[in-house]
Enzyme design. Structure first.
Site, mmCIF file in Angstrom:
data_model
loop_
_atom_site.group_PDB
_atom_site.id
_atom_site.type_symbol
_atom_site.label_atom_id
_atom_site.label_comp_id
_atom_site.label_asym_id
_atom_site.label_seq_id
_atom_site.Cartn_x
_atom_site.Cartn_y
_atom_site.Cartn_z
ATOM 1 N N LYS A 96 23.948 13.019 -18.963
ATOM 2 C CA LYS A 96 24.947 12.087 -19.504
ATOM 3 C C LYS A 96 25.828 11.530 -18.391
ATOM 4 O O LYS A 96 26.227 10.368 -18.403
ATOM 5 C CB LYS A 96 25.794 12.862 -20.523
ATOM 6 C CG LYS A 96 26.490 11.987 -21.518
ATOM 7 C CD LYS A 96 26.924 12.782 -22.719
ATOM 8 C CE LYS A 96 28.001 13.786 -22.344
ATOM 9 N NZ LYS A 96 28.631 14.461 -23.469
ATOM 10 N N LYS A 171 -6.176 5.079 0.148
ATOM 11 C CA LYS A 171 -5.611 5.338 -1.182
ATOM 12 C C LYS A 171 -5.893 4.159 -2.101
ATOM 13 O O LYS A 171 -5.926 3.007 -1.652
ATOM 14 C CB LYS A 171 -4.118 5.632 -1.110
ATOM 15 C CG LYS A 171 -3.196 4.446 -0.961
ATOM 16 C CD LYS A 171 -1.767 4.844 -1.325
ATOM 17 C CE LYS A 171 -0.852 3.633 -1.520
ATOM 18 N NZ LYS A 171 -1.175 2.814 -2.705
ATOM 19 N N ASP A 172 -6.059 4.451 -3.382
ATOM 20 C CA ASP A 172 -6.125 3.392 -4.381
ATOM 21 C C ASP A 172 -4.820 2.623 -4.376
ATOM 22 O O ASP A 172 -3.760 3.169 -4.021
ATOM 23 C CB ASP A 172 -6.282 4.002 -5.789
ATOM 24 C CG ASP A 172 -7.735 4.175 -6.194
ATOM 25 O OD1 ASP A 172 -8.616 3.597 -5.534
ATOM 26 O OD2 ASP A 172 -7.987 4.893 -7.181
ATOM 27 N N ASP A 173 -4.872 1.374 -4.833
ATOM 28 C CA ASP A 173 -3.628 0.687 -5.113
ATOM 29 C C ASP A 173 -3.027 1.363 -6.347
ATOM 30 O O ASP A 173 -3.761 1.768 -7.261
ATOM 31 C CB ASP A 173 -3.907 -0.795 -5.390
ATOM 32 C CG ASP A 173 -2.710 -1.660 -5.090
ATOM 33 O OD1 ASP A 173 -1.626 -1.105 -4.798
ATOM 34 O OD2 ASP A 173 -2.830 -2.892 -5.145
ATOM 35 N N GLU A 174 -1.708 1.489 -6.379
ATOM 36 C CA GLU A 174 -1.079 2.217 -7.504
ATOM 37 C C GLU A 174 -1.248 1.471 -8.824
ATOM 38 O O GLU A 174 -1.021 2.049 -9.894
ATOM 39 C CB GLU A 174 0.397 2.507 -7.211
ATOM 40 C CG GLU A 174 1.357 1.335 -7.249
ATOM 41 C CD GLU A 174 1.310 0.479 -5.979
ATOM 42 O OE1 GLU A 174 0.490 0.763 -5.092
ATOM 43 O OE2 GLU A 174 2.108 -0.479 -5.898
ATOM 44 N N GLY A 356 4.349 -3.452 3.989
ATOM 45 C CA GLY A 356 4.461 -4.511 5.005
ATOM 46 C C GLY A 356 4.288 -3.991 6.429
ATOM 47 O O GLY A 356 4.766 -4.598 7.386
ATOM 48 N N GLY A 378 -1.690 -1.831 3.844
ATOM 49 C CA GLY A 378 -2.665 -2.536 3.018
ATOM 50 C C GLY A 378 -2.931 -3.891 3.647
ATOM 51 O O GLY A 378 -3.932 -4.105 4.345
HETATM 52 C C1 1AE Z 1 6.101 1.688 -0.731
HETATM 53 C C2 1AE Z 1 4.688 1.653 -1.274
HETATM 54 C C3 1AE Z 1 3.779 0.743 -0.509
HETATM 55 C C4 1AE Z 1 2.475 0.494 -1.193
HETATM 56 O O1 1AE Z 1 2.083 1.190 -2.088
HETATM 57 C C5 1AE Z 1 1.660 -0.632 -0.803
HETATM 58 O O2 1AE Z 1 0.651 -0.940 -1.627
HETATM 59 C C6 1AE Z 1 1.848 -1.363 0.337
HETATM 60 O O3 1AE Z 1 1.018 -2.375 0.639
HETATM 61 P P1 1AE Z 1 1.199 -3.287 1.919
HETATM 62 O O4 1AE Z 1 0.965 -2.437 3.131
HETATM 63 O O5 1AE Z 1 2.588 -3.836 1.905
HETATM 64 O O6 1AE Z 1 0.160 -4.362 1.782
#
Ligand code: 1AE
Length: 429
Positions: A96, A171-174, A356, A378
């Site tokens: 609360k 890793k998979d994309d979330e 990024g 990514g």
């Molecule tokens: C803070 C999580 C970053 C993440 O999951 C992700 O997909 C980043 O992708 P890029 O490196 O910005 O393309």
């Protein structure tokens, strides 16, 4: 007397009597009322009563607005009041109260007794490194991108190219959930087959963190299916499900692979100075005790920015020892450090500053995080001008340059992939 967990709040108020406010919290979140109780009842309730441990008032500097007046308040809560799970503790210390004015939970310390219910990460930094056989450099991870609506052959191709780039983890994309085109077992089988093919060329082992998704009560089944198909790591959107779900997965002896915590939703909880839960608690301490082996969070360098001090506080929480975690106040078992798994203290979790990230940021990442970090990208891999595999190579070259103490520009003269990445994104040093 029982042992206690300690919550620290930053509370902003222009004119409050902070001592009174702190007392109100300590009583309100435990026995509810105090002064109105008859003496006999007071004696009975004493052991459940929260205690104000310290108050540090910060008056605004001259000329600063009164609205910047705040106090940091430490309150100890008796373990007697809650069961040994994170939901019970969080609802006690910030249920609360989280909705009551400008107040933020900035730290949590646990009693040894409370902590003993949390074996923590099964693998941690050491275990993940052992699985990969890599002990002498920061790890590199690549993220599947733009995979919604793709079929298995397309996914396999993308995976293979990432693996050829020399990454340690993919890793998979979330946002890739259970779907008919690429269901979890098929993803695991196909991607790990591609990993083995790539390993013949790179000589490198690889962990694939497949996204564990679906309704909460189905997760363990999903996990078992994926493990039977060969899964060697999971990605998990912890905050969408809750810390207790991570805890349940991590402590399940059948789930014998590392779990990677994604920070999706964290932006709804930590960035405000006035509300929510500090990043070091949310993405640091709670992730670690709940059992995350690897923890992602935004970095100070890339596209989704978190201030550097907060990043360093998360790192500290993921790597630090008992003094940062254990509140030894009270005369009970506050200083115990054993837990039922027989480990002296929850293992460390791998920090992964993300979003990024490109090769030109590697010197900054290694300067801040040292060797115990996973460099993760990514777009910074798939967007490389020479292609996905070259994207991985450029990162590995950037890491090598830093480990050899060479400036990226100099190293790039003999490493075309790194040069192309620098041409595309520059260097921040
Ligand atoms: C803070 C999580 C970053 C993440 O999951 C992700 O997909 C980043 O992708 P890029 O490196 O910005 O393309």
């Amino acid at each position: 007397m029982s042992s206690y967990c300690l919550a620290t709040y930053r509370c902003y108020d222009e004119k409050a009597d902070f001592a009174k406010k702190a007392q109100g919290i300590a009583v309100g979140l435990t026995v509810g009322s105090w002064t109105d109780l008859p003496e006999a009842k007071k004696a009975e309730m004493e052991k459940h009563l929260g205690r104000v441990v310290d108050i540090r008032v910060h008056e605004p500097a001259e000329g600063a607005p009164l609205s910047e007046r705040y106090a940091d308040i430490d309150i100890a809560y008796p373990d007697l009041n809650y069961s040994r799970d994170i939901p019970a503790l969080l609802v006690t210390v910030f249920g609360k109260l989280s909705m009551d004015g400008r107040i933020k939970l900035i730290d949590l310390k646990f009693s040894g007794e409370f902590l003993s219910a949390f074996p923590g990460p099964k693998f941690g930094i050491r275990g993940v490194r052992n699985l990969l056989g890599v002990h002498d450099r920061p790890l590199l991870m690549s993220i599947f991108k733009s995979v919604i609506g793709h079929d298995m052959p397309a996914l396999r191709e993308q995976f293979y190219l990432q693996a050829l780039g020399g990454v340690d983890l993919i890793k998979d994309d979330e946002i890739l959930f259970e779907n008919p085109l690429t269901p979890i077992e098929k993803r695991v089988e196909t991607c790990l087959e591609a990993a083995h093919q790539a390993e013949k060329e790179t000589g490198q082992k690889l962990l694939y963190a497949v996204n564990l998704t679906g309704p909460t009560f189905e997760l363990k089944n999903q996990a078992r299916k994926a493990i039977a198909a060969g899964a060697n790591a999971f990605l998990f959107n912890v905050l969408a499900y809750g810390f207790d779900v991570l805890h349940e997965l991590a402590r399940d002896p059948e789930i014998k692979v590392p779990i990677m915590a994604h920070p999706a939703m964290a932006g709804a909880m930590y960035p405000s100075p006035y509300h929510g839960i500090a990043a070091s608690v949310l993405l640091g301490k709670l992730m670690r005790i709940a059992g995350a082996d690897i923890v992602l969070f935004p970095s100070p360098y890339g596209s989704v920015v978190m201030p550097r001090e907060e990043n360093m506080a998360i790192q500290h929480a993921l790597l630090s020892g008992p003094p940062e975690y254990i509140y030894a106040g009270g005369s009970g078992n506050g200083s115990g450090t054993a837990n039922p798994a027989g480990t002296a203290f929850p293992q460390t979790s791998f920090p992964v500053p993300s979003a990024g990230i490109h090769p030109g940021l590697v010197p900054l990442i290694l300067k801040d995080f040292g060797g115990e970090v996973i460099v993760n990208a990514g777009g910074g891999i798939h967007g490389h001008p020479m292609g996905t595999a070259a994207g991985g190579h450029a990162f590995r070259q950037a890491i090598d340059a830093c480990l050899q103490g060479k400036p990226l520009r100099v190293y790039a003269e003999t490493h075309p992939e790194l040069q192309a990445a620098i041409n595309a994104w520059g260097i921040k040093e």
